[in-house]
Design a protein around this motif. Structure first.
Motif, PDB file in Angstrom:
ATOM      1  N   LYS A 220       0.450  -1.244  -0.039  1.00  0.00           N
ATOM      2  CA  LYS A 220       0.236  -0.489  -0.103  1.00  0.00           C
ATOM      3  C   LYS A 220       1.284   1.151   0.266  1.00  0.00           C
ATOM      4  CE  LYS A 220      -4.293  -2.314   0.722  1.00  0.00           C
ATOM      5  NZ  LYS A 220      -5.078  -2.471   0.289  1.00  0.00           N
ATOM      6  N   VAL A 221       0.011   2.258  -0.743  1.00  0.00           N
ATOM      7  CA  VAL A 221       1.387   3.891  -0.735  1.00  0.00           C
ATOM      8  C   VAL A 221       0.342   4.317  -0.097  1.00  0.00           C
ATOM      9  CG1 VAL A 221       2.675   3.404  -2.231  1.00  0.00           C
ATOM     10  CG2 VAL A 221       0.307   5.116  -2.771  1.00  0.00           C
ATOM     11  N   ILE A 222       0.277   5.616   1.049  1.00  0.00           N
ATOM     12  CA  ILE A 222      -0.843   6.613   1.429  1.00  0.00           C
ATOM     13  C   ILE A 222       0.225   7.873   0.611  1.00  0.00           C
ATOM     14  CG2 ILE A 222       0.495   7.387   3.046  1.00  0.00           C
ATOM     15  CD1 ILE A 222      -2.479   7.549   5.050  1.00  0.00           C
ATOM     16  N   VAL A 223      -1.605   8.334   0.428  1.00  0.00           N
ATOM     17  CA  VAL A 223      -1.423   9.474  -0.530  1.00  0.00           C
ATOM     18  C   VAL A 223      -2.304  10.900   0.413  1.00  0.00           C
ATOM     19  CG1 VAL A 223      -1.863  11.559  -2.553  1.00  0.00           C
ATOM     20  CG2 VAL A 223      -1.983   8.560  -2.804  1.00  0.00           C
ATOM     21  N   ARG A 224      -1.159  11.757   0.670  1.00  0.00           N
ATOM     22  CA  ARG A 224      -1.614  12.911   1.642  1.00  0.00           C
ATOM     23  C   ARG A 224      -1.460  14.607   0.734  1.00  0.00           C
ATOM     24  NH1 ARG A 224      -1.029  10.709   6.869  1.00  0.00           N
ATOM     25  NH2 ARG A 224       0.829   9.367   6.365  1.00  0.00           N
ATOM     26  N   ILE A 225      -2.077  14.997   1.149  1.00  0.00           N
ATOM     27  CA  ILE A 225      -3.177  16.840   0.792  1.00  0.00           C
ATOM     28  C   ILE A 225      -3.299  17.310   1.627  1.00  0.00           C
ATOM     29  CG2 ILE A 225      -4.271  17.932  -1.257  1.00  0.00           C
ATOM     30  CD1 ILE A 225      -4.989  15.173  -2.496  1.00  0.00           C
ATOM     31  N   THR A 226      -2.100  18.427   2.018  1.00  0.00           N
ATOM     32  CA  THR A 226      -1.917  19.078   3.032  1.00  0.00           C
ATOM     33  C   THR A 226      -2.207  20.188   2.876  1.00  0.00           C
ATOM     34  OG1 THR A 226      -0.432  16.860   4.455  1.00  0.00           O
ATOM     35  CG2 THR A 226      -0.826  19.722   5.019  1.00  0.00           C
ATOM     36  N   ASP A 227      -2.644  21.005   3.328  1.00  0.00           N
ATOM     37  CA  ASP A 227      -3.070  22.682   2.991  1.00  0.00           C
ATOM     38  C   ASP A 227      -2.743  23.463   4.435  1.00  0.00           C
ATOM     39  OD1 ASP A 227      -5.695  23.638   4.287  1.00  0.00           O
ATOM     40  OD2 ASP A 227      -5.988  22.013   2.707  1.00  0.00           O
ATOM     41  N   ASN A 228      -2.724  24.804   4.213  1.00  0.00           N
ATOM     42  CA  ASN A 228      -1.830  25.355   5.699  1.00  0.00           C
ATOM     43  C   ASN A 228      -3.843  26.659   5.658  1.00  0.00           C
ATOM     44  OD1 ASN A 228      -1.009  27.345   3.588  1.00  0.00           O
ATOM     45  ND2 ASN A 228       0.984  27.586   4.184  1.00  0.00           N
ATOM     46  N   GLY A 229      -4.618  26.675   5.223  1.00  0.00           N
ATOM     47  CA  GLY A 229      -5.891  26.854   5.097  1.00  0.00           C
ATOM     48  C   GLY A 229      -6.584  27.038   6.035  1.00  0.00           C
ATOM     49  N   GLU A 230      -7.999  27.096   6.112  1.00  0.00           N
ATOM     50  CA  GLU A 230      -8.966  27.768   7.306  1.00  0.00           C
ATOM     51  C   GLU A 230      -8.980  26.777   7.880  1.00  0.00           C
ATOM     52  OE1 GLU A 230     -12.504  28.582   5.810  1.00  0.00           O
ATOM     53  OE2 GLU A 230     -12.630  29.868   4.367  1.00  0.00           O
ATOM     54  N   GLY A 231      -8.533  25.474   8.355  1.00  0.00           N
ATOM     55  CA  GLY A 231      -8.575  24.525   8.963  1.00  0.00           C
ATOM     56  C   GLY A 231     -10.187  24.239   9.536  1.00  0.00           C
ATOM     57  N   ILE A 232     -10.546  23.154  10.244  1.00  0.00           N
ATOM     58  CA  ILE A 232     -11.453  22.489  10.235  1.00  0.00           C
ATOM     59  C   ILE A 232     -12.047  22.454  11.600  1.00  0.00           C
ATOM     60  CG2 ILE A 232     -13.760  20.806  10.086  1.00  0.00           C
ATOM     61  CD1 ILE A 232     -12.024  20.174   7.332  1.00  0.00           C
ATOM     62  N   GLU A 233     -13.149  22.925  12.121  1.00  0.00           N
ATOM     63  CA  GLU A 233     -13.396  22.574  13.785  1.00  0.00           C
ATOM     64  C   GLU A 233     -13.976  21.446  13.949  1.00  0.00           C
ATOM     65  OE1 GLU A 233     -15.507  26.228  15.462  1.00  0.00           O
ATOM     66  OE2 GLU A 233     -16.437  26.871  13.403  1.00  0.00           O
ATOM     67  N   LYS A 234     -13.339  21.130  15.194  1.00  0.00           N
ATOM     68  CA  LYS A 234     -12.747  19.257  15.878  1.00  0.00           C
ATOM     69  C   LYS A 234     -14.889  19.105  15.634  1.00  0.00           C
ATOM     70  CE  LYS A 234     -11.508  16.554  19.337  1.00  0.00           C
ATOM     71  NZ  LYS A 234     -11.030  16.465  20.841  1.00  0.00           N
ATOM     72  N   HIS A 235     -15.811  19.519  15.801  1.00  0.00           N
ATOM     73  CA  HIS A 235     -17.149  19.471  15.623  1.00  0.00           C
ATOM     74  C   HIS A 235     -17.667  19.002  14.641  1.00  0.00           C
ATOM     75  CE1 HIS A 235     -18.198  23.512  15.928  1.00  0.00           C
ATOM     76  NE2 HIS A 235     -18.673  23.098  15.302  1.00  0.00           N
ATOM     77  N   ASN A 236     -17.048  19.418  12.746  1.00  0.00           N
ATOM     78  CA  ASN A 236     -16.893  19.404  11.731  1.00  0.00           C
ATOM     79  C   ASN A 236     -16.929  18.423  11.058  1.00  0.00           C
ATOM     80  OD1 ASN A 236     -19.262  21.523  11.153  1.00  0.00           O
ATOM     81  ND2 ASN A 236     -17.981  22.826  12.126  1.00  0.00           N
ATOM     82  N   ILE A 237     -15.774  18.017  11.621  1.00  0.00           N
ATOM     83  CA  ILE A 237     -14.924  16.613  10.893  1.00  0.00           C
ATOM     84  C   ILE A 237     -15.610  15.589  10.922  1.00  0.00           C
ATOM     85  CG2 ILE A 237     -12.652  15.407  11.047  1.00  0.00           C
ATOM     86  CD1 ILE A 237     -11.397  17.749  12.463  1.00  0.00           C
ATOM     87  N   ALA A 238     -16.587  15.242  12.105  1.00  0.00           N
ATOM     88  CA  ALA A 238     -17.037  13.655  12.152  1.00  0.00           C
ATOM     89  C   ALA A 238     -17.966  13.816  11.018  1.00  0.00           C
ATOM     90  CB  ALA A 238     -17.824  13.194  13.107  1.00  0.00           C
ATOM     91  N   ARG A 239     -18.834  15.189  10.217  1.00  0.00           N
ATOM     92  CA  ARG A 239     -19.470  15.082   9.113  1.00  0.00           C
ATOM     93  C   ARG A 239     -19.552  15.696   7.900  1.00  0.00           C
ATOM     94  NH1 ARG A 239     -24.947  18.513  11.042  1.00  0.00           N
ATOM     95  NH2 ARG A 239     -25.437  17.157   9.658  1.00  0.00           N
ATOM     96  N   ILE A 240     -18.236  16.074   7.635  1.00  0.00           N
ATOM     97  CA  ILE A 240     -17.926  16.416   6.295  1.00  0.00           C
ATOM     98  C   ILE A 240     -17.743  15.537   4.835  1.00  0.00           C
ATOM     99  CG2 ILE A 240     -15.647  18.597   7.395  1.00  0.00           C
ATOM    100  CD1 ILE A 240     -14.074  16.322   6.218  1.00  0.00           C
ATOM    101  N   PHE A 241     -18.262  14.896   5.569  1.00  0.00           N
ATOM    102  CA  PHE A 241     -18.463  13.737   4.094  1.00  0.00           C
ATOM    103  C   PHE A 241     -19.637  13.125   3.973  1.00  0.00           C
ATOM    104  CE2 PHE A 241     -13.805  12.118   5.652  1.00  0.00           C
ATOM    105  CZ  PHE A 241     -13.252  12.653   4.344  1.00  0.00           C
TER     106      PHE A 241
END
Length: 255
Positions: free
Chosen positions: A179-200
Motif C-alpha cells: 500500500k501507499v498513502i497519498v496525503r494532500i495538506t494545506d495551511n488554510g482555514e482548517g476545520i473545527e473539531k465538531h465539523n470533522i465527523a460530518r464533512i463527508f
C-alpha cells in the motif's frame, strides 16, 4: 426479581438509545432534504428569472439576449453538475458503478491535476507542490479516472479554503508492503473539531453561507469517500482550526 429488573432496565436503556439514534437520523434527513432543496432551488430560480426577463421583452435587445441566455446556461450547467454527482453517489452506494482497474503512475496523475488548477491557485497565490522531488514513477492499481476525480476534488477544496499566499502540498509514502498513502495538506482555514465527523456527508457545509459562492455541487467530499471505499481503501482527515487540514487515502501498489 433482580434478574428481571436488570433485564427491564437494559431493555429501557436500549430503547432509549434506539430512539435517540432515530432522532439524530431524522434530523440528518431533514437537513439533507433542506440542503438538496436549496442547492437545486438557487440555479432553478436563476434560470427562471433570466428566461422570464427575456420573455417580458428583453429578448428584443440582442446584447441583453445573449448575456441572459449565457447566464441561464450557466445555471443549467450547475443543475446538471449537481444531478450527475448525485447519480454517481447513488451508483457508488448500491455498488452499481463499475471500476476499471489499471496500473498507472500516481505521481504523473497528481502533476496533471496541478497543471489543470494552477491558474485557479494563482488567483490566490497558492503554491501547488510535492513535498519532495519524485524522480521515479510510483505505480498503483486502481481506477485511474476515479482516483483523478478524488485528487481533483481534494486539491480544489484545498484551494477553495486555502489562505492567500498559501500552499497545497502532496506527498506519496509507502504505508505497508502493498500500500501507499497519498496525503494532500494545506495551511488554510482548517476545520473545527465538531465539523470533522460530518464533512463527508452529502451537501454538508462547514461555512453555511460563504462556501456556496465558490460553486461546486456540495458533494465533492462525499464522492471522494465513496470512491475510495469502493476501492476497499481508507480515507482519513486531520485538521487544526486556523492552521490547515490534511486529507489522506490509501491505494494498492501495482504488482
Amino acid at each position: 426479581m433482580r434478574t428481571l429488573t436488570h433485564e427491564i432496565e437494559k431493555f429501557a436503556k436500549d430503547k432509549k438509545l434506539e430512539i435517540e439514534t432515530l432522532k439524530v437520523r431524522e434530523n440528518y434527513r431533514k437537513e439533507f432534504f433542506g440542503n438538496v432543496s436549496h442547492e437545486l432551488k438557487t440555479p432553478l430560480f436563476t434560470v427562471q428569472g433570466y428566461i422570464e426577463t427575456l420573455l417580458d421583452g428583453a429578448m428584443d435587445d440582442k446584447k441583453v439576449r445573449k448575456k441572459y441566455l449565457q447566464r441561464a446556461n450557466k445555471g443549467v450547467e450547475r443543475l446538471i453538475y449537481i444531478v450527475k454527482d448525485l447519480d454517481m453517489i447513488t451508483k457508488l452506494e448500491v455498488g452499481d458503478l463499475h471500476l476499471e482497474y489499471e496500473e498507472f503512475d500516481i505521481v504523473e496523475l497528481v502533476q496533471s491535476v496541478f497543471e489543470m488548477f494552477e491558474m485557479k491557485a494563482a488567483k490566490k497565490n497558492i503554491t501547488l507542490t510535492f513535498d519532495m522531488p519524485y524522480d521515479e514513477p510510483i505505480m498503483v492499481y486502481a481506477d485511474k479516472e476515479r482516483i483523478q476525480q478524488v485528487v481533483t476534488n481534494l486539491v480544489v477544496n484545498s484551494i477553495k479554503y486555502g489562505r492567500e499566499e498559501g500552499t497545497t502540498e502532496v506527498s506519496i509514502e509507502n504505508l505497508i508492503k502493498n500500500k501507499v498513502i497519498v496525503r494532500i495538506t494545506d495551511n488554510g482555514e482548517g476545520i473545527e473539531k465538531h465539523n470533522i465527523a460530518r464533512i463527508f456527508e452529502r451537501f454538508y457545509r462547514i461555512d453555511k453561507s460563504g462556501s456556496r459562492k465558490e460553486g461546486g455541487s456540495g458533494l465533492g467530499l462525499s464522492i471522494v469517500k465513496h470512491i475510495i471505499e469502493a476501492h476497499k481503501e481508507k480515507i482519513y482527515v486531520e485538521s487544526v482550526f486556523g492552521m490547515g487540514s490534511e486529507f489522506s487515502f490509501t491505494l494498492e501498489k501495482a504488482k
